[in-house]
Every structure is written in structure tokens, then in C-alpha cells.
Design a protein around this motif. Sequence first.
Motif, mmCIF file in Angstrom:
data_model
loop_
_atom_site.group_PDB
_atom_site.id
_atom_site.type_symbol
_atom_site.label_atom_id
_atom_site.label_comp_id
_atom_site.label_asym_id
_atom_site.label_seq_id
_atom_site.Cartn_x
_atom_site.Cartn_y
_atom_site.Cartn_z
ATOM 1 N N ALA A 129 86.934 89.737 59.364
ATOM 2 C CA ALA A 129 87.977 88.941 59.981
ATOM 3 C C ALA A 129 87.321 87.858 60.814
ATOM 4 C CB ALA A 129 88.852 89.828 60.868
ATOM 5 N N VAL A 130 87.819 86.650 60.693
ATOM 6 C CA VAL A 130 87.179 85.526 61.361
ATOM 7 C C VAL A 130 87.941 85.165 62.620
ATOM 8 C CG1 VAL A 130 86.514 83.116 61.132
ATOM 9 C CG2 VAL A 130 86.356 84.634 59.176
ATOM 10 N N LEU A 131 87.215 85.133 63.726
ATOM 11 C CA LEU A 131 87.805 84.681 64.973
ATOM 12 C C LEU A 131 87.781 83.174 64.985
ATOM 13 C CD1 LEU A 131 86.060 87.169 67.402
ATOM 14 C CD2 LEU A 131 88.376 87.282 66.465
ATOM 15 N N THR B 35 83.205 79.072 63.815
ATOM 16 C CA THR B 35 82.804 79.472 65.161
ATOM 17 C C THR B 35 81.396 78.938 65.393
ATOM 18 O OG1 THR B 35 81.718 81.559 64.566
ATOM 19 C CG2 THR B 35 84.120 81.611 64.822
ATOM 20 N N ASP B 36 80.798 79.322 66.476
ATOM 21 C CA ASP B 36 79.422 78.896 66.734
ATOM 22 C C ASP B 36 78.415 79.592 65.820
ATOM 23 O OD1 ASP B 36 80.235 77.166 68.671
ATOM 24 O OD2 ASP B 36 79.631 78.442 70.371
ATOM 25 N N PHE C 280 77.102 70.412 55.473
ATOM 26 C CA PHE C 280 77.052 71.135 56.747
ATOM 27 C C PHE C 280 75.920 70.619 57.642
ATOM 28 C CE2 PHE C 280 78.884 75.112 54.449
ATOM 29 C CZ PHE C 280 80.147 74.564 54.502
ATOM 30 N N THR C 281 74.795 70.307 57.035
ATOM 31 C CA THR C 281 73.657 69.843 57.847
ATOM 32 C C THR C 281 73.921 68.484 58.476
ATOM 33 O OG1 THR C 281 72.552 68.802 55.948
ATOM 34 C CG2 THR C 281 72.011 71.112 56.421
ATOM 35 N N LYS C 282 74.928 67.781 57.983
ATOM 36 C CA LYS C 282 75.265 66.465 58.528
ATOM 37 C C LYS C 282 76.364 66.522 59.588
ATOM 38 C CE LYS C 282 74.252 63.860 54.248
ATOM 39 N NZ LYS C 282 73.647 62.613 54.760
ATOM 40 N N MET C 283 77.087 67.650 59.667
ATOM 41 C CA MET C 283 78.239 67.753 60.563
ATOM 42 C C MET C 283 77.818 67.844 62.028
ATOM 43 S SD MET C 283 80.726 70.381 58.482
ATOM 44 C CE MET C 283 81.677 70.695 59.999
ATOM 45 N N THR C 284 78.280 66.915 62.836
ATOM 46 C CA THR C 284 77.975 66.948 64.271
ATOM 47 C C THR C 284 79.129 67.512 65.085
ATOM 48 O OG1 THR C 284 78.736 64.664 64.503
ATOM 49 C CG2 THR C 284 76.383 65.010 64.094
ATOM 50 N N GLU C 285 80.284 67.714 64.434
ATOM 51 C CA GLU C 285 81.448 68.316 65.087
ATOM 52 C C GLU C 285 81.997 69.420 64.195
ATOM 53 O OE1 GLU C 285 84.217 65.186 65.741
ATOM 54 O OE2 GLU C 285 83.146 64.381 67.484
ATOM 55 N N PRO C 286 82.501 70.499 64.785
ATOM 56 C CA PRO C 286 83.000 71.626 63.987
ATOM 57 C C PRO C 286 84.446 71.403 63.528
ATOM 58 C CG PRO C 286 83.156 72.175 66.300
ATOM 59 C CD PRO C 286 82.541 70.806 66.240
ATOM 60 N N THR C 287 84.705 70.250 62.942
ATOM 61 C CA THR C 287 86.073 69.898 62.577
ATOM 62 C C THR C 287 86.185 69.564 61.096
ATOM 63 O OG1 THR C 287 85.795 67.525 62.981
ATOM 64 C CG2 THR C 287 86.436 68.912 64.866
#
Length: 421
Positions: free
Chosen positions: A21-23, A48-49, A358-365
Motif C-alpha cells: 500500500a502506498v502512502l 513519496t521520498d 525520473f533522473t531528470k525530475m526535479t519535482e515530485p509532480t
Amino acid sequence: MSINRRRSRVASVVAGIGIVAVLVAGCSRGGAEPDGDGGAAAASPGITDTTITLGMTTPLSGGTAGPGTCTVAGLKAYFGNVNAAGGIEFGDGKTRTVEIKALDDEYDPQKAKANYDQLKGSVFAMTAGLGTPTNRAWREAAIADEVPQVLIQTGDPLFSNKEESPWQLGFVPVYQNEGEAFGELLAGAGGEHKVAILSQNDDYGEGYVEGFKSAIEGADNIEIVKELTYEATDTSVDAQLTELAASGADVLFNAMSITPLVISSLQKVQEIGWLPSLFLPSNTSSPTAILEPGGAAALPAVYTVSFAKTPQSPAFAEDEDVVTFLSDLAEYADYPEAPAFPHCMWSYMIGATLEQVFTKMTEPTREDFMAQLRTISDFEAPLMLPGTSVDTTEDDQPAVSTVQVIKYNGKGYEAVESWDE
């Protein structure tokens, strides 16, 4: 023969890698705006982090279960290896492992939409699922919900139209591109050829036929003598094949997506004494799962197109990509044999492409994910044939738009440059 067009062109069970289950960190649908204190953007659902969760709706039972199971297996194989090595360092500096939630839609559009509704709140993006009607069933909902529906396994050009589908991107070449490749091969052949066409009565079949016809336009040596269709729900195409055989065609363009029907069509043409050369779509041309059971070696020639290395081919027996892929497939996806369908390879490539994003993403959006997804250029994902690559930067194009024509040699496939019966 390599085809690369620059116009619109032409592949409930829960499976995953440590499914938990993902928080959800943050509750916004996209959350691209900074928080009230000027800090980092609020995270979208499914990330998440330490983890990111991907969703899939794909056929895991029914007539397309073979290819559908491969869509999950390839993704599990790629990210299983990645997770075992510690995960992926994202552009924001955080290292995350990848989890997968996959639900069975049985190639039923209504079930696919229900699966999407079930998954959308707990996954970051939907990916890799097989099927044109099933992916179309929830496309508009994904746009409205601003949920990425990306690198999916359908050649429908609609999913690569950035203006109309800002939250979507296809992975495999569009159907028109494959049809064009067949047409160009035949148009360059010597001698006269009569073509019979059997196609699925939907956007899938129409796309293949459209591409084929565009490539043979003006070719004096080719005549389409008969065209018939079938429904994806049909259990037999014997009547259509009998009628097509009476046309005297020496080439059958068989634009079909249903595995059992392709096998039975190969058997039927031999039963009635019709032995045409054959064109098959890339997603229904498996040597072991389709051609061998159908007795395709008895036909003069069988052609398809590909952008992936074939593990069964002797030419790739010691290829480093193939060896690693087969090892990952056995260890992380519980798939110990060489895959019967190309969808296993395609989803493995999808995993590698997602890692690049993913390696390019600077924001978790989700917004930043879509922005970075559109920046991948000339990426040679594992298992790609020489001369093919992933490029997401072109408008109105899927991630892969280059294919090579290949010919069945009785065991696997080999590249061809010209028509050779």
C-alpha cells in the motif's frame, strides 16, 4: 529495411515488485505550485521520498493474455534489477524504488476504465498497458484527472497528439507506420502482386490498412483484389479467408490483433490450399506462440516489422542486452523462458525510458514528469535494434517511430532489405 517517417505515422490481478500500500505524499492532483512557505512543490499521488508507484491495466487473461502478461513481466524485470541495486536517484536528489500495480482488463474497455478508476488515486502514472480500445476507454478521464497515461502499448496516433492528449504518449510505432513499411517493401518488389486484406474492424485495423495503401499508391505492380474485416470479438475468420482465397491473391495482409485468430488463420489458409506470402503486425507475429503453432513455415514468406532484438534469434544468443534481459526476466518476473511475445521486450524498454525521465525530475509532480518525458532524444534503450531509438521530442509522434522489416526463417526472424520469396 528501416522505416522512419516524419509525418503522422503509422505493438483483478495485482502484480508488482514488492506490491505494498502506498502512502501518498501530498493530496493535490498535480501539485506543481510551491507550498505556502515557498518550499518545494507538493507531491502528486503515488510518489513519496522513497518510492514511486506505477499503474497498469492490461489483459492478463483471455485471448490476449500472452502479450498482456508480457507487458507486466518486462516492466517487473527491468525495475526488479533497478530496485535490487538500490533504486533510482531522481533529479531532486532523492533515491526511490519503483513499485507496480497491475490489474487485468481481459482486453475489455469497460474493465479497463474500472481498473483506471481504481488505480488513479494511488499511482503516480499509468504505463505500458496493451490495447487500443482498452486505452481509449479511459483516455478522456485521464486527461480530465491530469493523470499521465504514457508509454502505452498501442499504435493509435491519437495518443501521440500533444495538443489533444497532453497527458498521454504512446510507445510503439503507430499502426500506419507499420503498414507503410509493408507497402514500401512490396512496392519495391519485382513482378506483379495481387493483395488480399483482412483487418480488424476498428482503429487498429484501419491504421494498418491506411499506412499500407499510402505506401503502394502509384505502384503499378500491386493490385488490392479483395478487402474484408472481422470483429475483435469474433471466434472464427474462416468464412473471410475462404472468400479472400477465391480472389487469387498471392499476398495476404493480415492486420489482426487476436492471437488465437491469427493462429487459426494460418492453419485455415493451408487447409484450403491457399499459400500466400503474409504480412503480420508486430504484436501478433511471435515465432513460438503464433507462427510455429500455425505452421507458418509452409508459407512462401512471412514478414513483420520490429525495433527490438529477438531473444530466440541465433544472431542475439550472446548479445549482452539479451543475456541481461533474460536473466532479469527469470529472476524478477518469474518468467524463466525466452518470451513468446515482443511485448516483454517493449515493456523492458519502457522501464529504461522511464528511468531516464525520473533522473531528470526535479519535482515530485506529474506536471514535471510530463515535461521531462518530452525531453528524451535518441535514447538507445536496452534491446533496441541498431538504427532505432527512443525520441519523445517530436509532436504527433510516439516514443518509437522507426521499424525494420524482418522475415521469418522457420525459427526466428532476420532483417531484410528487399522482397525475397
